[in-house]
Structures are given as structure tokens and as C-alpha cells.
Design an enzyme around this catalytic site. Structure first.
Site, short mmCIF file in Angstrom:
data_model
loop_
_atom_site.label_atom_id
_atom_site.label_comp_id
_atom_site.label_asym_id
_atom_site.label_seq_id
_atom_site.Cartn_x
_atom_site.Cartn_y
_atom_site.Cartn_z
N HIS A 19 0.68 -1.08 0.01
CA HIS A 19 0.11 -0.08 0.20
C HIS A 19 0.95 1.15 0.01
O HIS A 19 0.60 2.10 -0.71
CB HIS A 19 -0.67 0.06 0.60
CG HIS A 19 -2.05 -1.03 1.68
ND1 HIS A 19 -3.09 -0.91 0.74
CD2 HIS A 19 -1.79 -2.26 1.71
CE1 HIS A 19 -4.05 -2.38 0.84
NE2 HIS A 19 -3.48 -3.07 2.15
N ASP A 131 -6.50 5.56 1.31
CA ASP A 131 -6.55 4.18 0.57
C ASP A 131 -7.25 3.68 0.89
O ASP A 131 -8.25 4.36 1.64
CB ASP A 131 -5.33 3.11 1.61
CG ASP A 131 -5.29 1.24 1.66
OD1 ASP A 131 -4.25 1.74 -0.10
OD2 ASP A 131 -5.60 1.12 1.52
#
Length: 497
Positions: A19, A131
């Protein structure tokens, strides 16, 4: 005309190197596009993630000076007394952990805003970029009156599936968990041309203990100002069009967003023998080697390892195999990543390494970008992580599918059935953490047949992949669809604060 003011974005990636790397690449795209933008990357990481600091240090050394001066990393490596010992559901633990960091994020942003307010010429807070698993941070952005955007590192088709399942649940009280024991069922999902088999649904959306958390993230995703999707119009035209319905947040296809900078490699990775791997590949004919790799979190149990070995030995092809030791099962916040076998012979068939020494290599960690970009690579047996798919398309290397977990089965279905860009070994094989049926075995014959189809020199799949590779490289150039989409995003960032 008023002078353009500087704008600052707060990036909040989810815990995990994958990520973080994707978020940094997205931030770099924005910084490269507009000199008036700056980024503060707030790092929420788990205690086991010791490689984050090394990665950030490498970035500071390798990044161009003008870029490094406009991106700052703030590490929140502090648990604030959060105790996860009572929880065993990994999805719940991660959600609660990110939730527990809101106060720290709020304090960091408040200090940034205060500091900027007393310095003439300082940038204004233009928004948050979160995210897909950090939707709770929308609350923090709202407190500062800042718009929230999302960077979605998965496919547009998967984003469409999640919106479909969420509305299906909320509007019709139809629960996707009903499909866990009905793999032959099919769903008409707007982001797919073809009916999606239940067997392609991610385990987490059909598991009762995990599905509610994913659906809640999807509900909150509807609140964001826009979604940057790591895909491009020419690859997922149907899925992207289905998301532009005037009801969902605005979608910006900005992909492929890839980490292709091979100069930023940690000393740990260099010591793993990258130069020896590439030297071996230098000695192989073009497009002759099949590469097998299952991602940073991918590993296989011993029975499956042996079946792959039997297939590789019998097919007679050259191969490079990244073989990883399975991790300990997830336990709260301290699960391990796959490790390296000190002696891979302990899990491989007796004599396999010796019998295949002239045409194959078994390695641990793999420098995937370096390998896929090498002319000797002719095919990629992959877990079908979205980033790996984009990398393989970028370099024009066709994939044979062996998905393990997460949304990889959906990606494999899309690549094989929906887009015709991959060869099927298996679409519904599940293995690894979160899965309760990880003793399934794909037989050597099925694997060998898939590899042989993959390595056919003039196959239709290979031709389509080469064509998509050319398109994918053009979309990020001036005049390309993703280049234009990124431009619209930058304009909207400045107009919305």
C-alpha cells in the site's frame, strides 16, 4: 489573474509495504505534474513492519532534489495503548487499529495547518488522499473542512463489484455470504460484461466475519470527492464506464501506476543475489523462460510445491521460480510475511534441483520488475495481484493464473474470461491466510498444460498482451487517456479547496 497558490495533500496509506509503495508512486505522479503541489505522507504501520523506515530512507537518497523537498514522511509508529489481544479476526483487528490512530493523525494535521498559517507563502491544505482501508480518516478530513480523495490500488472491475455488493446488501438485504457454499452461482455485476461466478468472489466478501468490514469501507467510499483508480480506459473500458454513472464519486483512471525505479533497492534485497539472477537470465534465449512468483504475501504448502515441481520437470521448459516459505497464521497485528527456505530441497521432490540444474533456478525473494523486464522471460505464472498484472502488461509478458487469496480470483477471472489477456491454470484455487481450505492441490498435469499454453510463441493471448502493452505505455504519455485524467484530477484538486 490571481496568482496560483500552493496546495498540500495529506496521504494516508494503509499499513503494508504494498500500500505504501503504491501511494508513494501516486504521490510522485501528482508532484511531477504540478510544481505547486506538496505531499505529507502519514505512515500508519504495524509493529512487525520494520522495512518501512529503510524504504523511506532509500527514497530520500534516490529521489530528485526538487521532488524530495515537496514530499515529507511522518511515521506514527506508536500504538497508543491499543490492545488487540482480545481479537482474532484479522479484518476487524486492522480496522480497529487504523481507527485507533485517528487522534494521532488529527494532531499531526492540526500542527501542519498551524505551522503553515504563520509562515507566509506556505501551502494550503487541499485535501486528504486515503487508502481503500482508511475510510475512517474521512472524519478527520471533514473536521478540517478538506475534501477526501481515494487512491484505489485494485482494478476498476473490483471497485464496481464492491459497490454492487454494498448496494445489494443495503437496498435489498441480499448478503454475499450466501455464496460461500454455492460456488456455481453467478452474479450480473455492472462492471463486468460476463456473469461473475461466485467462485471468483474474494474470500473476505463471502466470509461472515469479514464481509461487514469491507462493505462498511465501501459505504464510506461513496462519501469521497473522487477516486483515483490504478487502471486505464483502454484496459478496463467497460468497468470504468460503468462507474461513471453520475451517482458514484468521480473516477479518475490514472494507471498504470507502477514502481519501475530499480535504483531504489535496499541492501537486504541486493544481498539476495539479484545480480546472479539477472546474469543467469542473460545466458538464456529470448522469451524462453517461464517465471513463477506469487507476490510479497504469497506462498504455497508443500504438497502444492511438489506438484509445480513435477510440472516444471516434465514440461522441459526453462524456468525461474520464486519459492517462499509459508508464514505463521495471522494472529492479531503480528503475522509474518512469507520467508525464505534455507534449503529448498526440503520441500522439493528429491533430486529435482539436480535434474533441472541446466535449465532452471529456484530462488527466494525475486526482483520482479527486473525479471519481467528481461528479454529472456516469456511467461509469468502469477497469483494475479493487480500490481503484478499491470507490471506484466507493461512489459508485454503473458500470465498464467494461479490466484491465492484477496481479490486475486476476481482479477484472474477478468484477465482470462473477460479480457482474454491471460491463460488459465486455475481460477478458483485458494491458499494462504484467511482461507479455511488451504489444502487444495492443483495437479501437475493441469499446471503443465497451462504453462505449455502460456509459452506458445504466436498465441492469440501473447499477441493481445503485446498490443495492450503498447497501449498501456501510450496512455501515460502526453495526450494519452491516463495523462489527461491525471490533468483533470489536478485541476479539480485546486478547484475544490
Amino acid at each position: 489573474m490571481a496568482e496560483k497558490s500552493s496546495a498540500q495533500l495529506i496521504f494516508i496509506p494503509s499499513p503494508g509495504m504494498g500500500h505504501l509503495v503504491a501511494a508513494v508512486e501516486m504521490a510522485n505522479l501528482l508532484l511531477d505534474r504540478d510544481d505547486y503541489l506538496s505531499v505529507t505522507m502519514i505512515l500508519i504501520r504495524l509493529p512487525s513492519q520494520l522495512d518501512v523506515s529503510a524504504y523511506v530512507d532509500n527514497l530520500s537518497v534516490s529521489a530528485p532534489t526538487d521532488m524530495s523537498e515537496r514530499i515529507e514522511f511522518i511515521d506514527l509508529f506508536k500504538l497508543d495503548g491499543y490492545d488487540s489481544s482480545a481479537e482474532t479476526n484479522p479484518g476487524f483487528v486492522k480496522t480497529l487499529f487504523i481507527e485507533s490512530q485517528k487522534a494521532q493523525v488529527r494532531n499531526v494535521v492540526a500542527e501542519i495547518v498551524r505551522s503553515n498559517s504563520v509562515r507566509p507563502g506556505s501551502p494550503r491544505l487541499a485535501g486528504f488522499v486515503i487508502d481503500m482501508f482508511c475510510t475512517t480518516m474521512i472524519d478527520v478530513a471533514n473536521e478540517f473542512g478538506a475534501p477526501t480523495y481515494m487512491f484505489y490500488a485494485s482494478s476498476a472491475a473490483f471497485l464496481g463489484l464492491m459497490f454492487f455488493l454494498q448496494s445489494r446488501k443495503d437496498e435489498h438485504d441480499m448478503d454475499a455470504t450466501e455464496f460461500k457454499n454455492d460456488p456455481d452461482a453467478e452474479l450480473a455485476v455492472p462492471s463486468f460484461h460476463l456473469p461473475v461466478p461466485a467462485s471468483a468472489l474474494p474470500y473476505l466478501v463471502v466470509e461472515k466475519s469479514c464481509a461487514p468490514f469491507l462493505l462498511q469501507h465501501t459505504r464510506r467510499t461513496r462519501e469521497v470527492k473522487g477516486i483515483m483508480v490504478n487502471s486505464f480506459q483502454e484496459l478496463e473500458s467497460h468497468a470504468i464506464t460503468s462507474l461513471c454513472d453520475g451517482v458514484l464519486p468521480k473516477v479518475y483512471p490514472v494507471g498504470p501506476v507502477l514502481n519501475l525505479n530499480r535504483d531504489c533497492i535496499s541492501s537486504r534485497m541486493l544481498s539476495s543475489g539479484t545480480h546472479l539472477i539477472l546474469k543467469w537470465l542473460d545466458d538464456q534465449p529470448n522469451s524462453s523462460v517461464v517465471f513463477l512468483c506469487f507476490g510479497s504475501m504469497g506462498s504455497l504448502h508443500e504438497d502444492q510445491v511438489k506438484e509445480i515441481a513435477y510440472a516444471l520437470e516434465h514440461c522441459g521448459l526453462r524456468f525461474l521460480w520464486s519459492l517462499r516459505r509459508p508464514p505463521q497464521k495471522a494472529k492479531n497485528l503480528t503475522y509474518e510475511s512469507p520467508g525464505v527456505y534455507e534449503n529448498p530441497r526440503e520441500v522439493l521432490p528429491e533430486g529435482f534441483i539436480d535434474r533441472t540444474a541446466e535449465r532452471g533456478r529456484v530462488i527466494g525473494w525475486a526482483p520482479q520488475v527486473d525479471i519481467l523486464s528481461h528479454p529472456a522471460i516469456g511467461g509469468f505464472v502469477s497469483h494475479c495481484g493487480w500490481n503484478s498484472i499491470l507490471e506484466s502488461l507493461w512489459f508485454g509478458v503473458p500470465i498464467a493464473t494461479l490466484p491465492l487469496h484477496a481479490e486475486q480470483h476476481l482479477n484472474a477471472f477478468e484477465m482470462v474470461k473477460e479480457l482474454g489477456l491471460s491463460v488459465e491454470i486455475k481460477l478458483d484455487y485458494k491458499s494462504g491466510f484467511y482461507c479455511d481450505n488451504d489444502r487444495t492441490v492443483v495437479g501437475a498435469q493441469e499446471i503443465e498444460e497451462g504453462i505449455l499454453r502460456l509459452m506458445v510463441h504466436d498465441s492469440d493471448v501473447r499477441k493481445r498482451v503485446k498490443e495492450m502493452s503498447e497501449k498501456g505505455r501510450k496512455v501515460v504519455m502526453e495526450g494519452g487517456s491516463s495523462y489527461s485524467s491525471l490533468g483533470h484530477l489536478v485541476n479539480d484538486l485546486f478547484n475544490n479547496f
